[in-house]
Design an enzyme around this catalytic site. Structure first.
Site, PDB file in Angstrom:
ATOM      1  N   ASP A 189      98.259  54.015 -22.214  1.00 21.45           N
ATOM      2  CA  ASP A 189      98.865  52.856 -22.870  1.00 21.45           C
ATOM      3  C   ASP A 189      99.767  52.097 -21.907  1.00 21.45           C
ATOM      4  O   ASP A 189     100.069  50.933 -22.104  1.00 21.45           O
ATOM      5  CB  ASP A 189      99.713  53.289 -24.076  1.00 21.45           C
ATOM      6  CG  ASP A 189      98.882  53.946 -25.172  1.00 21.45           C
ATOM      7  OD1 ASP A 189      97.665  53.680 -25.238  1.00 21.45           O
ATOM      8  OD2 ASP A 189      99.463  54.714 -25.964  1.00 21.45           O
ATOM      9  N   HIS A 238      89.628  48.942 -33.063  1.00 22.53           N
ATOM     10  CA  HIS A 238      89.476  50.394 -33.046  1.00 22.53           C
ATOM     11  C   HIS A 238      89.010  50.958 -34.383  1.00 22.53           C
ATOM     12  O   HIS A 238      88.101  51.781 -34.442  1.00 22.53           O
ATOM     13  CB  HIS A 238      90.801  51.061 -32.653  1.00 22.53           C
ATOM     14  CG  HIS A 238      90.744  52.550 -32.608  1.00 22.53           C
ATOM     15  ND1 HIS A 238      90.982  53.336 -33.726  1.00 22.53           N
ATOM     16  CD2 HIS A 238      90.460  53.408 -31.595  1.00 22.53           C
ATOM     17  CE1 HIS A 238      90.849  54.608 -33.392  1.00 22.53           C
ATOM     18  NE2 HIS A 238      90.536  54.687 -32.109  1.00 22.53           N
ATOM     19  N   ASP A 253      87.436  49.239 -27.876  1.00 22.13           N
ATOM     20  CA  ASP A 253      86.632  49.802 -28.961  1.00 22.13           C
ATOM     21  C   ASP A 253      85.899  48.688 -29.686  1.00 22.13           C
ATOM     22  O   ASP A 253      86.428  47.580 -29.825  1.00 22.13           O
ATOM     23  CB  ASP A 253      87.529  50.529 -29.970  1.00 22.13           C
ATOM     24  CG  ASP A 253      88.550  51.422 -29.296  1.00 22.13           C
ATOM     25  OD1 ASP A 253      88.195  52.562 -28.979  1.00 22.13           O
ATOM     26  OD2 ASP A 253      89.695  50.972 -29.079  1.00 22.13           O
ATOM     27  N   LYS A 287      82.263  52.549 -31.697  1.00 25.58           N
ATOM     28  CA  LYS A 287      82.692  53.264 -32.901  1.00 25.58           C
ATOM     29  C   LYS A 287      81.630  53.222 -34.001  1.00 25.58           C
ATOM     30  O   LYS A 287      81.507  54.151 -34.781  1.00 25.58           O
ATOM     31  CB  LYS A 287      83.989  52.631 -33.429  1.00 25.58           C
ATOM     32  CG  LYS A 287      85.197  52.790 -32.515  1.00 25.58           C
ATOM     33  CD  LYS A 287      85.674  54.217 -32.501  1.00 25.58           C
ATOM     34  CE  LYS A 287      87.009  54.344 -31.799  1.00 25.58           C
ATOM     35  NZ  LYS A 287      87.471  55.757 -31.762  1.00 25.58           N
ATOM     36  N   HIS A 347      94.424  51.503 -21.781  1.00 26.57           N
ATOM     37  CA  HIS A 347      93.945  51.953 -23.093  1.00 26.57           C
ATOM     38  C   HIS A 347      94.074  50.831 -24.113  1.00 26.57           C
ATOM     39  O   HIS A 347      95.186  50.405 -24.431  1.00 26.57           O
ATOM     40  CB  HIS A 347      94.767  53.174 -23.532  1.00 26.57           C
ATOM     41  CG  HIS A 347      94.305  53.780 -24.813  1.00 26.57           C
ATOM     42  ND1 HIS A 347      95.168  54.122 -25.830  1.00 26.57           N
ATOM     43  CD2 HIS A 347      93.062  54.137 -25.256  1.00 26.57           C
ATOM     44  CE1 HIS A 347      94.497  54.664 -26.818  1.00 26.57           C
ATOM     45  NE2 HIS A 347      93.212  54.676 -26.503  1.00 26.57           N
ATOM     46  N   ARG A 348      92.936  50.332 -24.566  1.00 27.40           N
ATOM     47  CA  ARG A 348      92.894  49.201 -25.501  1.00 27.40           C
ATOM     48  C   ARG A 348      93.671  48.009 -24.931  1.00 27.40           C
ATOM     49  O   ARG A 348      94.352  47.273 -25.655  1.00 27.40           O
ATOM     50  CB  ARG A 348      93.437  49.596 -26.878  1.00 27.40           C
ATOM     51  CG  ARG A 348      92.738  50.815 -27.472  1.00 27.40           C
ATOM     52  CD  ARG A 348      93.292  51.214 -28.829  1.00 27.40           C
ATOM     53  NE  ARG A 348      92.939  52.595 -29.125  1.00 27.40           N
ATOM     54  CZ  ARG A 348      93.414  53.291 -30.149  1.00 27.40           C
ATOM     55  NH1 ARG A 348      94.261  52.715 -31.003  1.00 27.40           N
ATOM     56  NH2 ARG A 348      93.066  54.551 -30.347  1.00 27.40           N
ATOM     57  N   GLU A 368      83.955  51.646 -25.867  1.00 28.83           N
ATOM     58  CA  GLU A 368      83.769  52.778 -26.778  1.00 28.83           C
ATOM     59  C   GLU A 368      83.133  52.274 -28.068  1.00 28.83           C
ATOM     60  O   GLU A 368      83.745  51.477 -28.799  1.00 28.83           O
ATOM     61  CB  GLU A 368      85.080  53.486 -27.089  1.00 28.83           C
ATOM     62  CG  GLU A 368      84.869  54.688 -28.005  1.00 28.83           C
ATOM     63  CD  GLU A 368      86.142  55.388 -28.438  1.00 28.83           C
ATOM     64  OE1 GLU A 368      86.083  56.104 -29.466  1.00 28.83           O
ATOM     65  OE2 GLU A 368      87.181  55.224 -27.776  1.00 28.83           O
ATOM     66  N   GLU A 371      89.745  50.066 -21.223  1.00 27.94           N
ATOM     67  CA  GLU A 371      89.032  50.730 -22.310  1.00 27.94           C
ATOM     68  C   GLU A 371      89.239  49.925 -23.577  1.00 27.94           C
ATOM     69  O   GLU A 371      90.354  49.451 -23.854  1.00 27.94           O
ATOM     70  CB  GLU A 371      89.570  52.160 -22.481  1.00 27.94           C
ATOM     71  CG  GLU A 371      88.847  53.005 -23.529  1.00 27.94           C
ATOM     72  CD  GLU A 371      89.425  52.901 -24.926  1.00 27.94           C
ATOM     73  OE1 GLU A 371      88.803  53.434 -25.859  1.00 27.94           O
ATOM     74  OE2 GLU A 371      90.495  52.271 -25.108  1.00 27.94           O
TER      75      GLU A 371
END
Length: 220
Positions: free
Chosen positions: A214, A48, A35, A96, A6-7, A94, A33
């Site tokens: 995470d 993000h 953003d 945004k 995650h990120r 992702e 992943e």
């Protein structure tokens, strides 16, 4: 069950940074992943929030700063991140900012044509379903992930409409019935953001296809 950072590996190193993505690679993630927003000079930036205050300094919008300024503040371009990843795992982008959409599609095309990336190494996800619908009409071959933190049922209806690859739900929305329904409709399930051991074990028991965490090394 796929482990998706995650990120990057946000639990260990500051999110959406090159160091965090390297940590995710070191932990042998199946996917990462991240953003994206668009800078003032139309560069796709990996961050993000719409503003930079939470992860850098000052409450300034990403869209009001140049890529050079953002890079000085520690924000990387999508190109820099993809160069680091270098086909070692798949990338869930992702979106945004809907203004970034056409530029993301252009970058994916470039990496597939010029850098020999397989298109299967890319997925685009968004909470803004209109973005996914727009991409479907422009290029239906890119894997799409329908993000939801509200309704699995509505996500399924929409995912059918755009022939999505996956539904990416907030993990607390899931139960056996919902998982069975999504799988019955041929969707992969990538649950987020699953960090605690008991929650990860629950996802395993439910049979989700991947966990966005995470702490991706906790996923086994």
């Amino acid at each position: 069950m796929l482990r998706i950072g995650h990120r990057g590996a946000k639990g260990y190193i500051a999110e959406n940074t090159l160091a965090s993505f390297q940590k995710a690679l070191d932990l042998v993630c199946d996917g990462i992943e991240l953003d994206v927003h668009l800078s003032l000079d139309e560069q796709v930036m990996v961050i993000h929030d719409a503003t930079i205050d939470r992860t850098t300094v000052d409450r300034v919008f990403v869209a009001n700063l140049s890529a050079t300024t953002l890079k000085h503040l520690g924000v990387s371009t999508l190109n820099e991140v993809l160069n680091l990843i270098d086909k070692r795992c798949f990338v869930n982008i992702e979106i945004k900012d809907e203004n970034a959409t056409k530029f993301v599609l252009s970058i994916i095309q470039k990496y597939c044509l010029e850098h020999n990336w397989d298109e299967n190494l890319f997925q685009i996800s968004s909470f803004k379903w209109s973005i996914l619908q727009d991409i479907f009409f422009k290029n239906s071959s890119i894997a799409l992930g329908v993000l939801t933190d509200k309704s699995i049922d509505e996500a399924i209806v929409f995912a059918k409409k755009i022939k999505a690859h996956s539904i990416n739900p907030y993990y607390k929305l899931l139960d056996k019935e919902k998982v069975t329904l999504m799988h019955k409709n041929k969707f992969k399930i990538f649950a987020w953001t699953v960090n605690e051991a008991d929650a990860i074990e629950t996802m395993k028991l439910l049979g989700v296809d991947g966990v966005i965490s995470d702490y991706p090394d906790r996923v086994y």
